[in-house]
Design a protein around this motif. Structure first.
Motif, PDB file in Angstrom:
ATOM      1  N   SER A 211      49.825  -4.325  -2.235  1.00 19.83           N
ATOM      2  CA  SER A 211      50.063  -3.307  -3.260  1.00 19.83           C
ATOM      3  C   SER A 211      48.871  -2.350  -3.287  1.00 19.83           C
ATOM      4  O   SER A 211      47.794  -2.653  -2.760  1.00 19.83           O
ATOM      5  CB  SER A 211      50.233  -3.954  -4.636  1.00 19.83           C
ATOM      6  N   ASN A 212      49.071  -1.195  -3.905  1.00 21.99           N
ATOM      7  CA  ASN A 212      47.975  -0.227  -3.997  1.00 21.99           C
ATOM      8  C   ASN A 212      46.764  -0.829  -4.695  1.00 21.99           C
ATOM      9  O   ASN A 212      45.613  -0.592  -4.303  1.00 21.99           O
ATOM     10  CB  ASN A 212      48.440   1.026  -4.739  1.00 21.99           C
ATOM     11  N   ASP A 213      47.020  -1.616  -5.742  1.00 18.28           N
ATOM     12  CA  ASP A 213      45.924  -2.224  -6.485  1.00 18.28           C
ATOM     13  C   ASP A 213      45.181  -3.238  -5.628  1.00 18.28           C
ATOM     14  O   ASP A 213      43.939  -3.267  -5.621  1.00 18.28           O
ATOM     15  CB  ASP A 213      46.474  -2.889  -7.747  1.00 18.28           C
ATOM     16  N   GLU A 214      45.916  -4.074  -4.888  1.00 16.75           N
ATOM     17  CA  GLU A 214      45.269  -5.062  -4.030  1.00 16.75           C
ATOM     18  C   GLU A 214      44.472  -4.382  -2.924  1.00 16.75           C
ATOM     19  O   GLU A 214      43.325  -4.765  -2.640  1.00 16.75           O
ATOM     20  CB  GLU A 214      46.330  -5.984  -3.409  1.00 16.75           C
ATOM     21  N   TYR A 215      45.062  -3.367  -2.313  1.00 16.47           N
ATOM     22  CA  TYR A 215      44.378  -2.644  -1.247  1.00 16.47           C
ATOM     23  C   TYR A 215      43.112  -1.972  -1.773  1.00 16.47           C
ATOM     24  O   TYR A 215      42.054  -2.008  -1.140  1.00 16.47           O
ATOM     25  CB  TYR A 215      45.324  -1.601  -0.642  1.00 16.47           C
ATOM     26  N   SER A 216      43.220  -1.396  -2.950  1.00 17.03           N
ATOM     27  CA  SER A 216      42.073  -0.717  -3.545  1.00 17.03           C
ATOM     28  C   SER A 216      40.947  -1.702  -3.837  1.00 17.03           C
ATOM     29  O   SER A 216      39.772  -1.421  -3.571  1.00 17.03           O
ATOM     30  CB  SER A 216      42.506   0.000  -4.825  1.00 17.03           C
ATOM     31  N   LYS A 217      41.283  -2.863  -4.381  1.00 17.82           N
ATOM     32  CA  LYS A 217      40.251  -3.860  -4.701  1.00 17.82           C
ATOM     33  C   LYS A 217      39.557  -4.367  -3.448  1.00 17.82           C
ATOM     34  O   LYS A 217      38.321  -4.497  -3.412  1.00 17.82           O
ATOM     35  CB  LYS A 217      40.876  -5.029  -5.464  1.00 17.82           C
ATOM     36  N   LEU A 218      40.341  -4.673  -2.403  1.00 17.92           N
ATOM     37  CA  LEU A 218      39.719  -5.162  -1.179  1.00 17.92           C
ATOM     38  C   LEU A 218      38.888  -4.077  -0.521  1.00 17.92           C
ATOM     39  O   LEU A 218      37.796  -4.352   0.012  1.00 17.92           O
ATOM     40  CB  LEU A 218      40.788  -5.671  -0.211  1.00 17.92           C
ATOM     41  N   THR A 219      39.366  -2.845  -0.542  1.00 16.41           N
ATOM     42  CA  THR A 219      38.616  -1.739   0.050  1.00 16.41           C
ATOM     43  C   THR A 219      37.272  -1.565  -0.644  1.00 16.41           C
ATOM     44  O   THR A 219      36.224  -1.425   0.002  1.00 16.41           O
ATOM     45  CB  THR A 219      39.433  -0.437  -0.014  1.00 16.41           C
ATOM     46  N   GLN A 220      37.282  -1.568  -1.962  1.00 15.26           N
ATOM     47  CA  GLN A 220      36.035  -1.389  -2.699  1.00 15.26           C
ATOM     48  C   GLN A 220      35.095  -2.563  -2.459  1.00 15.26           C
ATOM     49  O   GLN A 220      33.878  -2.380  -2.316  1.00 15.26           O
ATOM     50  CB  GLN A 220      36.324  -1.243  -4.199  1.00 15.26           C
ATOM     51  N   TRP A 221      35.656  -3.760  -2.394  1.00 15.16           N
ATOM     52  CA  TRP A 221      34.840  -4.948  -2.110  1.00 15.16           C
ATOM     53  C   TRP A 221      34.179  -4.847  -0.744  1.00 15.16           C
ATOM     54  O   TRP A 221      32.981  -5.104  -0.592  1.00 15.16           O
ATOM     55  CB  TRP A 221      35.728  -6.187  -2.202  1.00 15.16           C
ATOM     56  N   LEU A 222      34.947  -4.459   0.266  1.00 13.50           N
ATOM     57  CA  LEU A 222      34.392  -4.287   1.606  1.00 13.50           C
ATOM     58  C   LEU A 222      33.358  -3.171   1.625  1.00 13.50           C
ATOM     59  O   LEU A 222      32.295  -3.294   2.260  1.00 13.50           O
ATOM     60  CB  LEU A 222      35.519  -3.991   2.603  1.00 13.50           C
TER      61      LEU A 222
END
Length: 819
Positions: A211-222
């Motif tokens: 989902s957009n939210d999951e992708y956004s969280k992982l992207t920011q974490w990385l």
């Protein structure tokens, strides 16, 4: 780099999505600007990414990042068969990264070096020397480079920018599916070419994007450096339990040292946890235990940091003066296909003491670790009482048998196509093994009970096959002669031979006045799902074609053959020898069951179970010696003695039988009337169904119940090596529906409202071809391409954890069908 491109090529920059720009940048080192990776991203510096346990970074990982990785990534990356050996179930696995070498390579001539996480290397630097490459950025730690130099980010972004096609089925030309698909495993330097050739192969592979939210969280974490989390300190009460058990297991006297070695070689795969709940009672904890441990051999004693001894097998020479048995915390994600819970508490320790420590006997020496000794438990542990060894395994038989299902063969068609798709297991009463003559018999036969593991991991086939075949035949001859002497008229064999599920006398003495604990391990059901399998308590499902009766020597050999000595990294000879020897053990268990039937029925069943097999195989199953021709002291009155025996066994074991998977006790009479029809589906309709399907039924109140729908495949016999399909009998396939979740590898998901349940069952019953199945899937399945797939997946996992918290774990999606 991004700013530089934006400045020099503003029009080009605007044309690309951010993710595609990252892919362009990633390819610069190999396709465009002639810059090295060091010049683009800086020098490699490997660091431990685990943030301090109580830090905000660690809390963020535990609360926000780990759940996404578990529910979207670990469902494919959690065992030996994880694509590219990338295990994302722990910080150590994430830091280790990926490797191009196949673990399950059925053609290797020589054994390969093991790559077991936490065992065969201890640091990320050591894994790099074993050809593991990073999936996170290990170069300059800037926000842009953390994304640009991360294979994990590029894989997620490739999927985000190239979602699954809108069609309900994936095109075979676009995707390779199945366990034997080719693995690309691109490194950072290879990713641009990979993305160009396979734009649809982003992660999650062949499943909907995050989902957009999951992708956004992982992207920011990385982007922020992908901080992981160190373990929080153990609570004082748990730490005290660890110290208590380590002190017990590492006492200096020889009796304790030999006992601890035996315990370790049987529990090294267990997911150990502490709980005061009574042993052997089927009481589920309200919540999943928070802490699990592995029993390991360490070169360091209690009180010092654990230094695991890295050997291929649990009985290999540790190459240290003394090993210490330690409880190593296992904080990795709980994965159903490897999760084997085993309870520790004061009652367990008292039970072990009562079996091994308190009885009067002497241990004069400790056995060596030479393969011809250590690979043969009848030699290595000959000083331990036979009845204690048998009770130790028997009273937790579900765990012991599960070992060869969830252990090293977590993917194992070669090892598993030696068993039927559905059968029941019963056990010889330990009272039969108390006779000192039996202990002496095992000592006398120890050479004949040798197992292929003593040839280690580079085994030949022909010469070893002839050797072990001869040894096993000599053992059976000796066993039959001993039985003839013990039961000269044959009439002493009756249902008293079968363990009724009572526990050790020493355990019973400690029970309340209500009586002895009844142990549900007395009857087990095994379901095989082609190259995986499941063990559950009880007599589950319809009457199966075959059944086994297992005694001590057989149970011990199964454990050592398929668990302690099986090496997934071994050569083809080792793996085929394991399968060939298991033929002997299967037939031995079946022969023990046949001994409870009239001789005429034994011969009939042997011919039926082994249709198209050679006469020598049938003779191996049913001995025609005179002392076996006598019928047992069991009265039969029907035309179907096998079915009659099953019901006699059910009655014999009724007080202890597990009813967890009893359909009638889990649903309403109206639902039972509908769903029980599934268990009458046979032949073509059954053949068209997947190996394992999970059916979620929702009622009008919003409540849900999950069922497992299992296809049991028919075979003429199981003696053919590597040509199972030639022995298939699809007309004998049948379905078994049970409440709850069985198996770790669902092939299909179905979702049905309770008012449409009859329509679903009618559709399954009426299947005649693939077109019918496609129509059924159109109406009821949640395909891997369904936009709601992840929502459904989460609901299944939540139901599993809520309804079976001890056994629940993340399911594996590597076997999801595309139909």
């Amino acid at each position: 780099m991004s700013a530089l491109l934006r400045q020099r090529f503003p029009r080009l920059y605007r044309l690309f999505k951010p993710g595609l720009l990252t892919l362009l940048i990633a390819g610069c080192a190999t396709v465009g600007v002639g810059l090295s990776a060091d010049e683009l991203f800086g020098k490699t510096v490997i660091t431990d990414r685990r943030a301090e346990a109580n830090s905000s970074q660690a809390r963020h990982y535990r609360q926000d990042i780990r759940p996404i990785l578990e529910n979207r990534c670990v469902v494919c990356h959690g065992c030996y068969d994880a694509p590219c050996q990338l295990k994302l179930s722990s910080p150590e696995g994430i830091m280790r990264g990926a490797n191009k070498t196949l673990v399950y390579d059925g053609t290797r001539i020589l054994a390969s070096e093991p790559t077991r996480l936490g065992i065969d290397a201890r640091t990320t630097e050591e894994w790099r020397k074993k050809d593991f490459f990073p999936v996170l950025n290990e170069r300059s730690q800037t926000a842009e480079i953390n994304l640009q130099n991360s294979v994990l980010y590029q894989m997620l972004t490739l999927k985000a920018n190239n979602p699954l096609p809108a069609e309900k089925l994936l095109d075979d030309d676009d995707f390779e599916l199945g366990l034997n698909r080719s693995q690309q495993c691109p490194t950072q330097e290879e990713f641009a070419e990979y993305a160009d050739k396979h734009p649809l192969w982003g992660m999650p592979y062949a499943l909907p994007a995050l989902s957009n939210d999951e992708y956004s969280k992982l992207t920011q974490w990385l982007k922020d450096g992908a901080a992981l989390a160190a373990d929080l300190p153990l609570p004082d009460a748990i730490q005290a339990e660890v110290e208590h058990w380590e002190a017990f297991l590492n006492q200096d006297n020889l009796k304790q040292q030999l006992t601890s070695r035996y315990i370790y070689e049987h529990l090294f795969l267990a997911s150990l946890y502490f709980s005061p709940e009574p042993l052997f009672r089927n009481q589920q904890p309200i919540n999943r235990p928070e802490y699990f441990f592995k029993l390991v051999r360490s070169s360091t004693p209690p009180g010092l940091p654990i230094n695991p001894v890295a050997t291929r097998r649990p009985y290999d020479d540790p190459q240290v003066k003394r090993v210490y048995y330690r409880l190593l915390r296992d904080s990795s994600s709980v994965v159903a296909k490897t999760h084997m819970p085993y309870r520790l508490n004061n009652e367990r320790m008292d039970w072990i003491k009562a079996l091994f420590i308190e009885p009067e006997y002497k241990v004069d020496y400790l056995p060596d670790y030479k393969p011809e000794t250590a690979a043969n438990p009848f030699i290595a542990f000959s000083q331990l009482p036979v009845n204690a060894r048998y009770r130790f395994m028997l009273e937790e038989s579900e765990y012991i048998i599960t070992g060869f299902i969830k252990g090293p063969v977590c993917r194992g068609q070669v090892a598993l196509n030696v068993i039927d798709d559905h059968f029941w297991v019963f056990f010889v009463d330990p009272e039969m093994h108390k006779d000192p003559d039996y202990s002496q018999f095992l000592i006398d036969q120890s050479d004949h009970l040798r197992l292929p593991g003593e040839a280690e991991s580079n085994s030949g086939i022909i010469t070893n096959w002839l050797r072990y075949s001869s040894l096993h035949n000599e053992y059976l001859d000796a066993k039959n002669a001993a039985l003839a002497e013990k039961f000269p008229d044959g009439n002493a064999v009756d249902l008293n031979l079968i363990w009724p599920g009572n526990n050790s006398v020493s355990t019973r003495k400690k029970q309340s006045s209500s009586g002895a604990i009844q142990n549900a391990n007395a009857a087990l059901t095994i379901f095989r799902h082609f190259d995986s399998s499941t063990v559950v308590k009880g007599m589950v499902g319809q009457h199966p074609k075959t059944a086994w009766v297992i005694n001590y020597s057989l149970l011990e050999r199964i454990h050592y053959l398929l668990v302690a000595e099986f090496d997934v990294y071994g050569n083809i000879g080792h793996q085929l020898m394991t399968r060939l020897y298991m033929d002997f053990l299967r037939m031995e268990g079946e022969s023990n069951f046949l001994a409870l039937l009239p001789q005429e029925e034994r011969v009939r069943l042997a011919n039926y179970w082994y249709r198209d097999a050679s006469d020598s195989v049938k003779q191996h199953l049913v001995s025609y010696e005179k002392h076996i021709l006598n019928d047992p002291a069991i009265s039969y009155h029907s035309q179907n003695p096998q079915a009659e025996l099953y019901e006699k066994l059910r009655q014999h074991l009724q007080p202890v039988l597990e009813d967890k998977y009893n359909l009638a006790r889990r649903i309403t009479p109206q639902e039972l009337n509908i769903l029980s029809r599934v268990n009458r589906v046979q032949g073509q309709a059954a053949t068209l169904m997947p190996e394992i399907s999970l059916l979620l039924v929702e009622n009008m109140q919003g409540d849900s119940q999950v069922f497992t729908l299992i296809r049991n495949s028919g075979h003429s016999n199981l003696t053919g090596l590597l040509y199972e399909e030639e022995n298939r009998l699809p007309q004998e396939d049948y379905l078994t529906l049970v409440p709850g979740i069985i198996g770790s590898y669902p092939s299909a998901y179905y979702r049905v409202s309770s008012f449409r349940l009859n329509d679903f069952v009618s559709a399954v019953s009426g299947l005649t071809d693939e077109d019918d199945y496609e129509k059924l899937a159109d109406r009821f399945s949640v395909r891997r391409t369904d936009p709601q797939f992840w929502t459904h997946s989460d609901q299944i996992h939540q139901w599993y954890l809520r309804n079976d918290p001890l056994n629940a774990g993340l399911l594996d999606y590597n076997r999801l069908e595309n139909r």
